[in-house]
Design an enzyme around this catalytic site. Structure first.
Site, PDB file in Angstrom:
ATOM      1  N   GLY A  12      28.147  38.476  42.906  1.00 41.11           N
ATOM      2  CA  GLY A  12      28.443  39.831  42.480  1.00 41.11           C
ATOM      3  C   GLY A  12      29.089  40.734  43.508  1.00 41.11           C
ATOM      4  O   GLY A  12      29.028  41.959  43.377  1.00 41.11           O
ATOM      5  N   SER A  13      29.758  40.173  44.515  1.00 42.54           N
ATOM      6  CA  SER A  13      30.360  41.056  45.532  1.00 42.54           C
ATOM      7  C   SER A  13      31.498  41.897  44.944  1.00 42.54           C
ATOM      8  O   SER A  13      31.654  43.069  45.297  1.00 42.54           O
ATOM      9  CB  SER A  13      30.825  40.266  46.759  1.00 42.54           C
ATOM     10  OG  SER A  13      31.904  39.420  46.454  1.00 42.54           O
ATOM     11  N   ASN A  14      32.294  41.325  44.038  1.00 42.00           N
ATOM     12  CA  ASN A  14      33.336  42.127  43.390  1.00 42.00           C
ATOM     13  C   ASN A  14      32.717  43.155  42.440  1.00 42.00           C
ATOM     14  O   ASN A  14      33.213  44.277  42.326  1.00 42.00           O
ATOM     15  CB  ASN A  14      34.343  41.244  42.644  1.00 42.00           C
ATOM     16  CG  ASN A  14      35.456  40.770  43.551  1.00 42.00           C
ATOM     17  OD1 ASN A  14      36.079  41.560  44.242  1.00 42.00           O
ATOM     18  ND2 ASN A  14      35.704  39.471  43.549  1.00 42.00           N
ATOM     19  N   ILE A  84      35.691  29.257  31.099  1.00 43.97           N
ATOM     20  CA  ILE A  84      37.033  29.409  30.540  1.00 43.97           C
ATOM     21  C   ILE A  84      36.912  30.220  29.254  1.00 43.97           C
ATOM     22  O   ILE A  84      36.152  29.879  28.358  1.00 43.97           O
ATOM     23  CB  ILE A  84      37.692  28.033  30.264  1.00 43.97           C
ATOM     24  CG1 ILE A  84      37.783  27.212  31.550  1.00 43.97           C
ATOM     25  CG2 ILE A  84      39.063  28.220  29.615  1.00 43.97           C
ATOM     26  CD1 ILE A  84      38.612  27.809  32.654  1.00 43.97           C
ATOM     27  N   ASN A  99      41.374  39.672  35.182  1.00 44.12           N
ATOM     28  CA  ASN A  99      40.688  38.744  36.074  1.00 44.12           C
ATOM     29  C   ASN A  99      41.179  38.959  37.502  1.00 44.12           C
ATOM     30  O   ASN A  99      42.330  39.343  37.711  1.00 44.12           O
ATOM     31  CB  ASN A  99      40.992  37.305  35.640  1.00 44.12           C
ATOM     32  CG  ASN A  99      40.278  36.275  36.499  1.00 44.12           C
ATOM     33  OD1 ASN A  99      39.095  36.388  36.772  1.00 44.12           O
ATOM     34  ND2 ASN A  99      41.007  35.259  36.927  1.00 44.12           N
ATOM     35  N   HIS A 101      41.845  36.821  40.934  1.00 49.16           N
ATOM     36  CA  HIS A 101      42.016  35.429  41.370  1.00 49.16           C
ATOM     37  C   HIS A 101      42.342  35.417  42.860  1.00 49.16           C
ATOM     38  O   HIS A 101      43.133  36.233  43.329  1.00 49.16           O
ATOM     39  CB  HIS A 101      43.151  34.769  40.573  1.00 49.16           C
ATOM     40  CG  HIS A 101      43.307  33.327  40.890  1.00 49.16           C
ATOM     41  ND1 HIS A 101      42.449  32.361  40.403  1.00 49.16           N
ATOM     42  CD2 HIS A 101      44.196  32.686  41.677  1.00 49.16           C
ATOM     43  CE1 HIS A 101      42.823  31.172  40.877  1.00 49.16           C
ATOM     44  NE2 HIS A 101      43.873  31.353  41.660  1.00 49.16           N
ATOM     45  N   GLU A 171      40.046  41.486  47.930  1.00 52.17           N
ATOM     46  CA  GLU A 171      39.618  41.521  46.527  1.00 52.17           C
ATOM     47  C   GLU A 171      38.772  42.757  46.266  1.00 52.17           C
ATOM     48  O   GLU A 171      38.912  43.407  45.226  1.00 52.17           O
ATOM     49  CB  GLU A 171      38.792  40.270  46.175  1.00 52.17           C
ATOM     50  CG  GLU A 171      39.578  39.011  46.040  1.00 52.17           C
ATOM     51  CD  GLU A 171      38.697  37.838  45.615  1.00 52.17           C
ATOM     52  OE1 GLU A 171      37.793  38.034  44.772  1.00 52.17           O
ATOM     53  OE2 GLU A 171      38.913  36.723  46.124  1.00 52.17           O
TER      54      GLU A 171
END
Length: 186
Positions: A12-14, A84, A99, A101, A171
């Site tokens: 959960g860092s993002n 997915i 998303n 990436h 990110e």
């Protein structure tokens, strides 16, 4: 208020960077994980509704179950979400799923290109730069239109783990910036 749902599979860092960046532009209404993970605790600690909808239990009904929980949501953010995404879910939420990436797409995207695998490939191919990309989710894995990117130099002595950490720093800046940018369009 621009309301978002965040889908996660990991630490959960993002998610944490999105929570810390919330302001009058957007609000995280719900966090959904497809497996038991640390990100759920981060959401709970921030007083955000946090649900586990286990992919092993729901299997091909996973996205139907997730969809049932999304009420008045303007944007779905995949932040380290590893399942997915189902075609019918993508179609229903067209241009409302993004998303993050860990590469400069279109390089090092697609099936099997996630996590440390991306950084291993970047180093193996002796790239001079890498980075991260926020993009729209389509039926083509990592193939949707690019919203924003951030670049990171690949240093000669980088290991995949060192590069991964440097990309992750970017990110944490890029994802909230992209969400804010999209919230201002509405």
């Amino acid at each position: 208020m621009f309301r978002i749902a965040v889908l996660i599979s990991g630490g959960g860092s993002n998610l944490k960077s999105l929570i810390e960046s919330q302001d009058s532009n957007y609000k995280i209404d719900i966090v959904i994980a497809d497996r038991d993970c640390g990100g759920l605790k981060i959401a709970e600690n921030a007083a955000i509704e946090a649900l586990l909808i286990d992919r092993k239990i729901y299997k091909d009904k996973l996205f139907q179950e997730i969809d049932n929980k999304l009420v008045n949501i303007d944007l779905i953010v995949l932040a380290g979400f590893l399942s997915i995404v189902d075609s019918s879910f993508i179609k229903k939420w067209s241009n409302k799923i993004i998303n993050i990436h860990p590469s400069l797409l279109p390089k090092y995207g697609g099936k099997g290109m996630y996590g440390i695998h991306v950084h291993e490939a970047v180093i193996e191919n002796k790239e001079k730069e890498s980075g991260c990309t926020v993009h729209y989710v389509t039926d083509t894995i990592d193939g949707g239109d690019i919203i924003m990117q951030a670049r990171v130099e690949v240093k000669e002595d980088d290991t995949p783990e060192v590069l991964q950490k440097r990309v992750l720093v970017e990110e944490h800046k890029l994802l909230p910036s992209a969400v804010k940018k999209l919230s201002l369009k509405n």
